[in-house]
Design a protein around this motif. Structure first.
Motif, PDB file in Angstrom:
ATOM      1  N   GLN A   1     -21.327  11.244  -1.965  1.00 12.68           N
ATOM      2  CA  GLN A   1     -21.140  12.391  -2.630  1.00 12.68           C
ATOM      3  C   GLN A   1     -22.328  13.015  -2.770  1.00 12.68           C
ATOM      4  N   LYS A   2     -22.500  14.183  -2.097  1.00 16.72           N
ATOM      5  CA  LYS A   2     -23.879  14.827  -1.808  1.00 16.72           C
ATOM      6  C   LYS A   2     -23.954  15.801  -2.879  1.00 16.72           C
ATOM      7  N   HIS A   3     -24.955  15.945  -3.737  1.00 20.45           N
ATOM      8  CA  HIS A   3     -25.092  17.161  -4.642  1.00 20.45           C
ATOM      9  C   HIS A   3     -25.956  18.473  -3.796  1.00 20.45           C
ATOM     10  N   SER A   4     -25.581  19.626  -4.054  1.00 20.13           N
ATOM     11  CA  SER A   4     -26.131  20.942  -3.396  1.00 20.13           C
ATOM     12  C   SER A   4     -27.557  20.858  -3.383  1.00 20.13           C
ATOM     13  N   SER A   5     -27.982  20.467  -4.416  1.00 21.63           N
ATOM     14  CA  SER A   5     -29.705  20.532  -4.537  1.00 21.63           C
ATOM     15  C   SER A   5     -30.279  19.654  -3.361  1.00 21.63           C
ATOM     16  N   GLY A   6     -29.662  18.688  -2.953  1.00 21.76           N
ATOM     17  CA  GLY A   6     -30.083  17.650  -2.100  1.00 21.76           C
ATOM     18  C   GLY A   6     -30.984  16.596  -2.824  1.00 21.76           C
TER      19      GLY A   6
END
Length: 140
Positions: free
Chosen positions: A57-62
């Motif tokens: 699961q990747k978070h939008s901020s990277g």
């Protein structure tokens, strides 16, 4: 757009690119241990009576990535057993006593080190859990 906001956006973009590079390294490791890519950030390994799943699961901020595992039993109800998530293993009181460092920056050495940490977590925690996939609610 102010100079400060432009710098923040450029930094976030660089971090997302570094994250994606790190995840490509981890994906290569997963394929060497029998998993196949089943979608964006989702890998599966079928066996006779079940399918093992590892997801990212990747978070939008990277800046953050969570690794999750579950098993789907190939019975008539397709029961799913939820496995460990990486979050708890980044703390000093990690469930297995090992604290994993999943942080990275944009430099190549940091990206490689982080990829190695994720691979070590997969090998040490998830593969071990897949060998005896007891639902986490029953392990307490």
């Amino acid at each position: 757009m102010t100079d400060r906001i432009a710098k923040l956006k450029a930094r976030d973009k660089a971090m997302r690119q570094a994250r994606d590079k790190m995840l490509r390294h981890v994906a290569q490791h997963l394929t060497t241990i029998g998993f196949a890519k089943a979608g964006a950030g989702h890998f599966v390994r079928p066996s006779q009576d079940r399918t093992d799943h590892i997801g990212f699961q990747k978070h939008s901020s990277g800046r953050n990535v969570r690794v999750m595992a579950h098993v789907t039993l190939n019975d008539s109800t397709e029961t799913t057993l939820t496995g460990p998530w990486s979050d708890a293993y980044t703390r000093a009181n990690s469930p297995d006593g090992v604290r994993y460092n999943f942080g990275w920056s944009t430099n190549d050495e940091d990206v490689s080190r982080c990829a190695e940490e994720f691979c070590r977590f997969i090998d040490d925690v998830l593969i071990k859990w897949f060998a005896d996939p007891i639902p986490l609610s029953e392990k307490a």
